[in-house]
Design an enzyme around this catalytic site. Structure first.
Site, PDB file in Angstrom:
ATOM      1  N   ASP A   8     -21.760 -14.751 -29.136  1.00  0.00           N
ATOM      2  CA  ASP A   8     -22.618 -13.701 -29.807  1.00  0.00           C
ATOM      3  C   ASP A   8     -24.364 -14.866 -28.793  1.00  0.00           C
ATOM      4  O   ASP A   8     -24.171 -15.610 -28.382  1.00  0.00           O
ATOM      5  CB  ASP A   8     -22.753 -13.045 -30.391  1.00  0.00           C
ATOM      6  CG  ASP A   8     -23.836 -14.247 -31.796  1.00  0.00           C
ATOM      7  OD1 ASP A   8     -23.146 -15.633 -31.232  1.00  0.00           O
ATOM      8  OD2 ASP A   8     -23.836 -14.246 -32.269  1.00  0.00           O
ATOM      9  N   CYS A  65     -21.011 -18.544 -32.768  1.00  0.00           N
ATOM     10  CA  CYS A  65     -21.593 -17.295 -32.975  1.00  0.00           C
ATOM     11  C   CYS A  65     -22.875 -18.554 -33.602  1.00  0.00           C
ATOM     12  O   CYS A  65     -22.858 -19.807 -33.398  1.00  0.00           O
ATOM     13  CB  CYS A  65     -21.366 -16.428 -33.970  1.00  0.00           C
ATOM     14  SG  CYS A  65     -20.777 -16.242 -34.904  1.00  0.00           S
ATOM     15  N   THR A  67     -23.364 -18.912 -36.541  1.00  0.00           N
ATOM     16  CA  THR A  67     -22.546 -20.330 -37.663  1.00  0.00           C
ATOM     17  C   THR A  67     -21.235 -20.277 -37.000  1.00  0.00           C
ATOM     18  O   THR A  67     -20.425 -21.759 -37.818  1.00  0.00           O
ATOM     19  CB  THR A  67     -22.770 -19.314 -38.939  1.00  0.00           C
ATOM     20  OG1 THR A  67     -21.863 -18.413 -38.732  1.00  0.00           O
ATOM     21  CG2 THR A  67     -23.964 -19.466 -39.457  1.00  0.00           C
ATOM     22  N   ILE A  69     -19.391 -18.112 -38.558  1.00  0.00           N
ATOM     23  CA  ILE A  69     -18.302 -17.299 -39.881  1.00  0.00           C
ATOM     24  C   ILE A  69     -17.869 -15.639 -39.124  1.00  0.00           C
ATOM     25  O   ILE A  69     -16.788 -15.343 -39.215  1.00  0.00           O
ATOM     26  CB  ILE A  69     -19.167 -17.545 -41.041  1.00  0.00           C
ATOM     27  CG1 ILE A  69     -19.392 -18.678 -41.087  1.00  0.00           C
ATOM     28  CG2 ILE A  69     -18.866 -16.667 -41.946  1.00  0.00           C
ATOM     29  CD1 ILE A  69     -20.710 -18.982 -42.363  1.00  0.00           C
ATOM     30  N   HIS A  98      -1.956 -28.078 -40.107  1.00  0.00           N
ATOM     31  CA  HIS A  98      -1.804 -27.426 -41.494  1.00  0.00           C
ATOM     32  C   HIS A  98      -1.245 -25.687 -41.433  1.00  0.00           C
ATOM     33  O   HIS A  98      -0.553 -25.232 -41.980  1.00  0.00           O
ATOM     34  CB  HIS A  98      -2.943 -27.724 -42.754  1.00  0.00           C
ATOM     35  CG  HIS A  98      -2.560 -28.860 -43.018  1.00  0.00           C
ATOM     36  ND1 HIS A  98      -3.341 -29.042 -44.573  1.00  0.00           N
ATOM     37  CD2 HIS A  98      -2.272 -30.157 -42.882  1.00  0.00           C
ATOM     38  CE1 HIS A  98      -2.205 -30.887 -45.124  1.00  0.00           C
ATOM     39  NE2 HIS A  98      -2.113 -31.184 -43.520  1.00  0.00           N
ATOM     40  N   HIS A 133       4.857 -27.262 -43.862  1.00  0.00           N
ATOM     41  CA  HIS A 133       3.048 -26.146 -43.466  1.00  0.00           C
ATOM     42  C   HIS A 133       4.144 -24.437 -43.386  1.00  0.00           C
ATOM     43  O   HIS A 133       3.322 -23.560 -43.221  1.00  0.00           O
ATOM     44  CB  HIS A 133       2.407 -26.548 -42.579  1.00  0.00           C
ATOM     45  CG  HIS A 133       1.730 -28.236 -43.051  1.00  0.00           C
ATOM     46  ND1 HIS A 133       1.076 -27.717 -44.249  1.00  0.00           N
ATOM     47  CD2 HIS A 133       2.203 -28.660 -42.926  1.00  0.00           C
ATOM     48  CE1 HIS A 133       0.310 -29.087 -44.199  1.00  0.00           C
ATOM     49  NE2 HIS A 133       1.788 -30.029 -43.314  1.00  0.00           N
TER      50      HIS A 133
HETATM   51  C1  RB5 Z   1     -27.146 -13.600 -35.328  1.00  0.00           C
HETATM   52  O1  RB5 Z   1     -28.396 -13.663 -35.787  1.00  0.00           O
HETATM   53  C2  RB5 Z   1     -25.594 -14.096 -36.714  1.00  0.00           C
HETATM   54  O2  RB5 Z   1     -25.464 -12.878 -37.310  1.00  0.00           O
HETATM   55  C3  RB5 Z   1     -24.361 -14.179 -35.802  1.00  0.00           C
HETATM   56  O3  RB5 Z   1     -24.549 -15.218 -34.643  1.00  0.00           O
HETATM   57  C4  RB5 Z   1     -22.764 -15.314 -36.698  1.00  0.00           C
HETATM   58  O4  RB5 Z   1     -24.378 -17.076 -37.094  1.00  0.00           O
HETATM   59  C5  RB5 Z   1     -22.808 -14.759 -37.749  1.00  0.00           C
HETATM   60  O5  RB5 Z   1     -21.749 -14.680 -38.737  1.00  0.00           O
END
Ligand code: RB5
Length: 144
Positions: A8, A65, A67, A69, A98, A133
């Site tokens: 992103d 992105c 994080t 996550i 694993h 595994h």
């Molecule tokens: C964008 O601001 C941020 O939310 C996205 O890049 C990411 O970290 C989401 O998990």
């Protein structure tokens, strides 16, 4: 290896660098964008990469992105994908050994570019451990 990559806006800069890194290692890279760091929604970019892996067009997927996550949460919705959000080389090795992870999601904001390169290199060069595994990963995939 055939590798599908996307990010992103928060991961854009590192995605560009990691694409060049992968090409330098001799991999065939399909970049699903974005082409600029304009604000976008990460699920829109996670899905094409996840589908490339799930449908056999790519051997591995790489998503970046802020994080990592959100990319992992989105990619793991696609059947056949085992996406792991990784911030250390040790976890990169373990998600392969694993969990047989086939998509890695990286942090463009909290992990330095050099560290992400090392994480990615480890992810691509570590084999699944098999053995005990196998059944565990099969149980995950039976949830698809
Ligand atoms: C964008 O601001 C941020 O939310 C996205 O890049 C990411 O970290 C989401 O998990």
């Amino acid at each position: 290896m055939k590798i599908s990559i996307a990010s992103d806006h928060a991961g854009f800069e590192q995605k560009e660098r990691l694409r060049a890194f992968l090409e330098g290692l001799g991999h065939e890279v399909c970049d699903h964008g974005p082409a600029t760091d304009d604000r976008v929604d990460y699920p829109d970019y996670a899905v094409p990469v996840a589908k490339d892996v799930a449908e056999g067009r790519a051997d591995r997927g790489v998503l970046v992105c802020g994080t990592g996550i959100g990319m992992a949460l989105a990619a793991d919705k696609i059947a056949g994908v085992r996406a792991a959000n990784i911030i250390t080389p040790q976890f990169a090795a373990l998600c392969r050994e694993h969990n047989d992870a086939n998509v890695i999601t990286l942090s463009g904001r909290f992990v330095e570019p050099d560290a992400n390169e090392e994480i990615l290199r480890t992810f691509l060069t570590t084999d699944f451990g098999g053995g005990r595994h196998v059944g565990r990963v099969e149980k995950i995939m039976a949830l698809d």
